[in-house]
Design a protein around this motif. Structure first.
Motif, mmCIF file in Angstrom:
data_model
loop_
_atom_site.group_PDB
_atom_site.id
_atom_site.type_symbol
_atom_site.label_atom_id
_atom_site.label_comp_id
_atom_site.label_asym_id
_atom_site.label_seq_id
_atom_site.Cartn_x
_atom_site.Cartn_y
_atom_site.Cartn_z
ATOM 1 N N PHE A 218 0.816 -1.215 0.000
ATOM 2 C CA PHE A 218 0.000 0.000 0.000
ATOM 3 C C PHE A 218 0.851 1.266 0.000
ATOM 4 C CE2 PHE A 218 -3.300 -3.007 0.857
ATOM 5 C CZ PHE A 218 -4.420 -2.435 0.276
ATOM 6 N N ALA A 219 2.116 1.173 0.426
ATOM 7 C CA ALA A 219 3.009 2.318 0.222
ATOM 8 C C ALA A 219 3.215 2.554 -1.270
ATOM 9 C CB ALA A 219 4.345 2.076 0.918
ATOM 10 N N PHE A 220 3.347 1.472 -2.025
ATOM 11 C CA PHE A 220 3.395 1.631 -3.478
ATOM 12 C C PHE A 220 2.048 2.091 -4.018
ATOM 13 C CE2 PHE A 220 7.435 -0.655 -3.543
ATOM 14 C CZ PHE A 220 8.090 0.005 -4.585
ATOM 15 N N GLY A 221 0.956 1.743 -3.319
ATOM 16 C CA GLY A 221 -0.348 2.259 -3.708
ATOM 17 C C GLY A 221 -0.402 3.775 -3.663
ATOM 18 N N VAL A 222 0.291 4.381 -2.696
ATOM 19 C CA VAL A 222 0.401 5.851 -2.648
ATOM 20 C C VAL A 222 1.080 6.360 -3.912
ATOM 21 C CG1 VAL A 222 1.439 7.789 -1.408
ATOM 22 C CG2 VAL A 222 0.428 5.888 -0.128
ATOM 23 N N LEU A 223 2.186 5.709 -4.291
ATOM 24 C CA LEU A 223 2.919 6.128 -5.489
ATOM 25 C C LEU A 223 2.067 5.940 -6.743
ATOM 26 C CD1 LEU A 223 5.640 7.039 -6.761
ATOM 27 C CD2 LEU A 223 6.221 4.608 -6.933
ATOM 28 N N PHE A 224 1.388 4.806 -6.866
ATOM 29 C CA PHE A 224 0.582 4.549 -8.052
ATOM 30 C C PHE A 224 -0.594 5.512 -8.142
ATOM 31 C CE2 PHE A 224 2.130 -0.056 -7.623
ATOM 32 C CZ PHE A 224 3.163 0.156 -8.526
ATOM 33 N N SER A 225 -1.171 5.895 -6.998
ATOM 34 C CA SER A 225 -2.264 6.870 -7.012
ATOM 35 C C SER A 225 -1.777 8.201 -7.574
ATOM 36 C CB SER A 225 -2.806 7.073 -5.592
ATOM 37 O OG SER A 225 -3.315 5.872 -5.064
ATOM 38 N N TYR A 226 -0.584 8.594 -7.164
ATOM 39 C CA TYR A 226 -0.001 9.827 -7.679
ATOM 40 C C TYR A 226 0.292 9.713 -9.172
ATOM 41 C CZ TYR A 226 4.073 12.504 -9.154
ATOM 42 O OH TYR A 226 4.961 13.238 -9.894
ATOM 43 N N ILE A 227 0.929 8.617 -9.586
ATOM 44 C CA ILE A 227 1.310 8.456 -10.989
ATOM 45 C C ILE A 227 0.075 8.459 -11.887
ATOM 46 C CG2 ILE A 227 2.269 6.824 -12.662
ATOM 47 C CD1 ILE A 227 4.331 6.036 -10.557
ATOM 48 N N ALA A 228 -0.977 7.744 -11.462
ATOM 49 C CA ALA A 228 -2.166 7.610 -12.304
ATOM 50 C C ALA A 228 -2.889 8.938 -12.522
ATOM 51 C CB ALA A 228 -3.123 6.597 -11.678
ATOM 52 N N THR B 264 -5.899 12.675 -3.908
ATOM 53 C CA THR B 264 -5.531 12.843 -2.503
ATOM 54 C C THR B 264 -6.231 11.820 -1.618
ATOM 55 O OG1 THR B 264 -7.276 14.485 -2.090
ATOM 56 C CG2 THR B 264 -5.148 15.309 -2.858
ATOM 57 N N ILE B 265 -7.490 11.489 -1.939
ATOM 58 C CA ILE B 265 -8.212 10.474 -1.155
ATOM 59 C C ILE B 265 -7.557 9.105 -1.341
ATOM 60 C CG2 ILE B 265 -10.384 9.210 -0.951
ATOM 61 C CD1 ILE B 265 -11.846 11.809 -1.556
ATOM 62 N N ALA B 266 -7.199 8.784 -2.582
ATOM 63 C CA ALA B 266 -6.561 7.494 -2.845
ATOM 64 C C ALA B 266 -5.212 7.399 -2.141
ATOM 65 C CB ALA B 266 -6.388 7.291 -4.350
ATOM 66 N N MET B 267 -4.433 8.481 -2.170
ATOM 67 C CA MET B 267 -3.131 8.481 -1.502
ATOM 68 C C MET B 267 -3.294 8.299 0.002
ATOM 69 S SD MET B 267 -1.033 11.457 -3.596
ATOM 70 C CE MET B 267 0.438 11.286 -2.583
ATOM 71 N N LEU B 268 -4.255 9.015 0.609
ATOM 72 C CA LEU B 268 -4.449 8.915 2.054
ATOM 73 C C LEU B 268 -4.949 7.522 2.445
ATOM 74 C CD1 LEU B 268 -4.529 10.097 4.878
ATOM 75 C CD2 LEU B 268 -6.817 11.004 4.368
ATOM 76 N N THR B 269 -5.863 6.968 1.681
ATOM 77 C CA THR B 269 -6.376 5.631 1.984
ATOM 78 C C THR B 269 -5.254 4.602 1.961
ATOM 79 O OG1 THR B 269 -8.527 6.202 1.022
ATOM 80 C CG2 THR B 269 -8.025 3.863 1.294
ATOM 81 N N ALA B 270 -4.447 4.636 0.900
ATOM 82 C CA ALA B 270 -3.335 3.692 0.798
ATOM 83 C C ALA B 270 -2.320 3.908 1.914
ATOM 84 C CB ALA B 270 -2.654 3.832 -0.569
ATOM 85 N N ALA B 271 -2.032 5.172 2.249
ATOM 86 C CA ALA B 271 -1.067 5.462 3.306
ATOM 87 C C ALA B 271 -1.567 4.963 4.660
ATOM 88 C CB ALA B 271 -0.788 6.967 3.358
ATOM 89 N N CYS B 272 -2.871 5.089 4.912
ATOM 90 C CA CYS B 272 -3.417 4.615 6.188
ATOM 91 C C CYS B 272 -3.313 3.101 6.316
ATOM 92 C CB CYS B 272 -4.869 5.054 6.323
ATOM 93 S SG CYS B 272 -5.085 6.816 6.655
ATOM 94 N N VAL B 273 -3.585 2.374 5.230
ATOM 95 C CA VAL B 273 -3.461 0.914 5.273
ATOM 96 C C VAL B 273 -2.002 0.522 5.485
ATOM 97 C CG1 VAL B 273 -3.821 -1.237 4.015
ATOM 98 C CG2 VAL B 273 -5.501 0.601 3.840
#
Length: 409
Positions: free
Chosen positions: A214-224, A364-373
């Protein structure tokens, strides 16, 4: 050997992004819609995710070299098939095979490092892979843009086939077998699933795996979403956005390099916790300001930079700590890490696009959700987890550490 493993780890990110500048030409050449070409990217990511789930556990049974050599050979052939594809349907199928077989380079590179290194040494070596993985997505579109004119989109796939061939030769000549026969399991699929089930019942392993994926989920949310956010919402030019994107990639890779140099002194767990704390804090501020309509460009750029840069402290340490909990099943552990990472990559792109192209809120919502997990996994679930199981010394081969480097358990 680390050079060969780094190349093996980089081929998949290169194959993901190098052909992106050729999308318009591909729609014309294959007489298809943009969605058809985009499907080739989705199927490649799904191939990477499923391939790791299959190839990683197989390497626990058959050793590391044979699956890695077979996977890289098939990946090279799949690249040729992509170049020769006569329709988008053939290209979609070939891209899935390319991703599935190319997964061998990623999943087994991690397993090889885990075989040869204790947690501290593994974190340093995983740092090399993470730096490579951070540079490749930046270099790939630039290389693809330079190649698409002279050689066309088919030529780009031939270049990727050549890189896979080079990876095959690197493994053949430079990477020895790192899993001794006495450490392999001799069972079939049932044994494989039992081992993977055992990993999923280990709260510490699950926590570190969630932190990694999910840390990579933060990165992928930003990239997408970043191209739409910074160009449509903040009116940045293509050149300015490219500079911003490159700066964030530099932040991730430079933090990874710093982590590699200090992990022997501080240990992987404190550095992981630091990275996750920075990531979730910056993502929370980013989301709060975004939903309140107060996210100005300088703040958005700074917070995204800090959130993505903190991945350099998370990725290598979470990988090292997770695989250290599975000394007899490093291939299966690596498979679960990678399948979560690339499975999320395949899901994030359509999700962040649901809110439209002229708002930063979905990103921003996707990044925060992934960061929280990730925070929940890496800090909360592992807070009182029992110590990692260590392989007996007679089963562990030499590490990658240079003479005199301190080991951190």
């Amino acid at each position: 050997m680390m050079l060969a493993l780094a190349l093996a780890y980089a081929v998949a990110p290169l194959a993901t992004d190098m052909y992106l500048p050729a999308f318009p030409r591909m729609t014309e050449g294959l007489r298809t819609e943009v969605t058809g070409v985009q499907l080739t990217l989705t199927t490649f990511m799904l191939g990477l995710a499923t391939g790791q789930l299959v190839i990683g556990p197989l390497s626990d049974r058959w050793g590391r070299r044979r699956p890695m050599l077979a996977g890289t050979a098939v990946s090279a052939l799949a690249g040729v098939l992509c170049a020769l594809a006569s329709s988008v349907e053939v290209l979609v199928a070939a891209r899935f095979v390319q991703g599935f077989s190319g997964a061998a380079g990623i999943v087994i590179a991690r397993a090889v490092i885990s075989d040869r290194s204790p947690a501290g040494g593994a974190a340093r070596s995983f740092g090399v892979l993470m730096i490579t993985g951070g540079v490749a997505p930046v270099v790939a579109p630039l290389a693809g843009g330079a190649l698409v004119g002279p050689v066309g989109w088919r030529g780009i796939f031939l270049v990727l086939a050549g890189l896979a061939t080079l990876m095959f030769l690197g493994v053949l000549l430079l990477v020895p077998e790192t899993l001794p026969p006495q450490s392999r399991h001799g069972g079939g699929l049932l044994t494989t699933f039992q081992r993977m089930g055992g990993l999923l019942s280990d709260r510490g392993f699950v926590g570190y795996t969630l932190a990694y994926g999910f840390a990579f989920g933060v990165l992928f949310s930003y990239i997408a979403a970043s191209s739409f956010v910074f160009q449509n919402v903040y009116d940045l030019s293509t050149g300015a956005y490219s500079v911003l994107f490159a700066a964030n990639a530099f932040g991730f890779t430079s933090t990874g390099a710093v982590n590699r140099s200090i992990v022997g002194r501080f240990g992987p767990r404190p550095l992981l916790r630091t990275g996750l704390t920075v990531m979730v804090t910056c993502s929370a501020v980013l989301c709060g300001l975004g939903t309140a309509g107060r996210l100005v460009l300088p703040l958005a750029a700074a917070l995204v930079f800090l959130a993505t840069s903190s991945l350099g402290l998370v990725a290598a340490n979470a990988t090292a700590l997770a695989t250290a909990r599975a000394p007899q099943a490093a291939g299966s552990a690596s498979a679960l890490l990678g399948s979560l990472q690339f499975g999320l990559a395949a899901l994030v792109s359509p999700l962040v696009g649901l809110g439209g192209e002229r708002t930063a809120v979905p990103m921003t919502i996707a990044m925060l959700t992934a960061a929280c997990v990730a925070f929940l996994g890496g800090i909360v679930l592992t807070a009182d987890a029992p110590a990692a199981r260590h392989r007996p010394e007679h089963d562990r081969t030499e590490t990658f550490e240079a003479p005199g480097e301190a080991r951190s358990e």
